[in-house]
Design an enzyme around this catalytic site. Structure first.
Site, PDB file in Angstrom:
ATOM      1  N   SER A  23       0.912  -1.180  -0.027  1.00 47.31           N
ATOM      2  CA  SER A  23      -0.093   0.191  -0.055  1.00 47.31           C
ATOM      3  C   SER A  23       0.853   1.159  -0.081  1.00 47.31           C
ATOM      4  O   SER A  23       2.032   1.143   0.134  1.00 47.31           O
ATOM      5  CB  SER A  23      -0.822   0.118   1.076  1.00 47.31           C
ATOM      6  OG  SER A  23      -0.146   0.078   2.745  1.00 47.31           O
ATOM      7  N   LYS A  24       0.235   2.308  -0.231  1.00 47.11           N
ATOM      8  CA  LYS A  24       0.861   3.558  -0.251  1.00 47.11           C
ATOM      9  C   LYS A  24       1.960   3.834   0.970  1.00 47.11           C
ATOM     10  O   LYS A  24       2.927   4.418   0.632  1.00 47.11           O
ATOM     11  CB  LYS A  24      -0.190   4.554   0.266  1.00 47.11           C
ATOM     12  CG  LYS A  24      -0.158   5.822  -0.667  1.00 47.11           C
ATOM     13  CD  LYS A  24      -0.032   6.002  -2.003  1.00 47.11           C
ATOM     14  CE  LYS A  24       0.739   7.534  -2.572  1.00 47.11           C
ATOM     15  NZ  LYS A  24       1.591   7.308  -3.821  1.00 47.11           N
TER      16      LYS A  24
END
Ligand code: GLU
Length: 469
Positions: free
Chosen positions: A238-239
């Protein structure tokens, strides 16, 4: 076997992330390996979440990675009429039916089933009612009551699901729009897709899709579901693990071939080989070597590959990219007077040092700005450009001014040796003062090559400026 046709079918609800790019790459490789075709379909049917910017970002990323579609790009939304035609066909074949059960009613059925410990699903009450179209009605698939759907997943191996487990899924919503499973089957069929490789978030859809193929009497493609990519902490990427979008990697100065090589090895292997040219990937690719367990993203390995490809690249090509990256930093006008030939001379000095194009631009800055605009590292100036050393730098400039022969290493080396021995000094005594005067910092490519590339005029101008610092 007939020609392999694969496709990549992203939904344009955001940028193309690296997981998507990897799926695209595997599909592309599967097609290229056998001389088949790779197609791109933009699944823009979610009107609320799809945006033209996201579509553009996907197309830009695919272009950057050089993964081109071998046919017209298909936009799913434009095919709604065809999807509905197939839905009507399924109803006519008795394989699907109209249903007027309100959402709440279906939810209550599911609730009840859950409470009774059964699989929550629509109870099929409209199956035999013979309803036709009408306000608020949906079309559902008449899922077989027994039997199973079995197929051999190209990645996961044999998979079988009992039909009982499958709901009478909605094919057409009450607003008339076709659902994902229906649209994908119709599009893949019409595009002649023979092999579907996609993320394993779709693995539960596949038996449902196979039922639609069967109901229509269409050939069922091969399916393969690639496991997801994890972050170094083994959680879904994820980010917070860093960049996710393909184009962010472009911005960070990665070369597309490094990203492709990296992604290829993320979940696919060929012995213990790490470095693959595009041609080698095409030649070696096989779905048999696709791993069935999630791969872990490793930024350092990507950096290592990028450094490798920077070293290997043609300097002229990198010089074009370097101009672009320097322009992003300094503004493109700042480079208006910088000849390409200068950048082409700078690149080989930085190829062994830069891990990314951003780093290369940062290291190249002092070569392209005029002496007056060099950013000096103050600590380096204090430490190395003492009054004594400034005099030494000036004297060196005098000696350099009278350099005979070319302004290059061959002439500079003996001149410098004579300069040093006349003063009983070691190279160390002049190296850092000269380096700081020329570049503003203590780390740079070799001194002589730096001076050669800067040229006589800029070199002398920089060395002479030390008295003003
Ligand atoms: N559009 C789907 C997605 O972006 C993929 C559909 C498919 O590959 O079948 O997740």
């Amino acid at each position: 076997m007939s020609q392999i046709v694969t496709r990549f079918a992203p939904s344009p609800t955001g940028y193309l992330h690296i997981g998507g790019a990897r799926t695209a790459l595997f599909s592309w490789l599967l097609a290229r390996h056998s001389g088949g075709r790779f197609l791109l379909r933009i699944e823009d049917t979610d009107l609320e979440r799809s945006t033209p910017e996201a579509t553009q970002a996907i197309l830009d990323s695919m272009r950057w990675l050089d993964l081109h579609s071998d046919g017209e790009i298909v936009y799913q939304q434009a095919r709604a009429a065809r999807h509905n035609e197939v839905i009507d066909q399924l109803v006519a074949l008795g394989q699907a039916y109209w249903c007027d059960c309100a959402k709440e009613r279906v939810e209550a059925m599911r609730e009840k089933a859950r409470a009774e410990g059964r699989k929550p699903k629509y109870d099929g009450s409209c199956r035999e009612r013979g309803l036709g179209p009408g306000e608020g009605r949906v079309v559902r698939m008449k899922t077989p009551l027994d039997g199973s759907v079995a197929y051999k997943d190209m990645v996961k191996g044999p998979i079988a699901v009992a039909c009982e487990e499958l709901d009478d899924m909605i094919l057409r919503r009450s607003d008339g729009s076709p659902t994902y499973n229906l649209a994908v089957v119709v599009d893949d069929h019409d595009m002649g897709v023979t092999h579907v490789l996609r993320g394993d978030d779709h693995v539960n859809n596949t038996p449902r899709q196979i039922l639609i193929y069967r109901a229509l009497g269409w050939d069922v493609p091969e399916f393969g579901h690639v496991p997801m990519i994890l972050g170094p902490d083994k959680k879904k990427l994820s980010k917070r693990h860093g960049a996710l979008s393909v184009m962010e990697y472009e911005k960070m100065g990665y070369l597309p071939e490094a990203v492709l090589n990296y992604l290829a090895r993320l979940g696919w292997s060929h012995g213990d080989q790490e470095i693959f040219s595009r041609g080698e990937l095409v030649a070696c690719f096989s779905t048999e070597n696709l791993g069935n367990s999630p791969a872990v993203f490793d930024t350092q390995k990507l950096e290592w590959l990028n450094a490798h490809y920077i070293k290997e690249s043609d300097p002229a090509r990198l010089a074009v990219l370097l101009r672009d990256f320097l322009g992003r930093d300094l503004g493109p006008e700042a480079l208006a007077d910088t000849p390409q030939i200068l950048l082409e001379a700078v690149v080989p000095l930085l190829q062994p040092r830069a891990k990314t194009l951003v780093e290369m631009a940062e290291m190249a800055r002092f070569f392209v700005v005029d002496a007056a605009f060099i950013a000096f590292d103050e600590k380096a100036v204090r430490q190395h450009l003492t009054p004594e050393n400034r005099t030494l730098v000036e004297e060196y400039a005098d000696a350099l001014e009278h350099l005979e022969g070319g302004f290059d290493e061959a002439a500079m080396e003996p001149m410098t040796e004579a300069f040093l021995s006349a003063r009983d000094l070691k190279f160390k005594a002049v190296a850092q003062p000269l380096r700081v005067a020329l570049t503003g910092r203590t780390v740079s490519p070799g001194l002589f090559e730096t001076m050669r590339v800067l040229g006589r005029e800029q070199t002398l101008k920089r060395l002479r400026r030390v008295t003003e610092l």
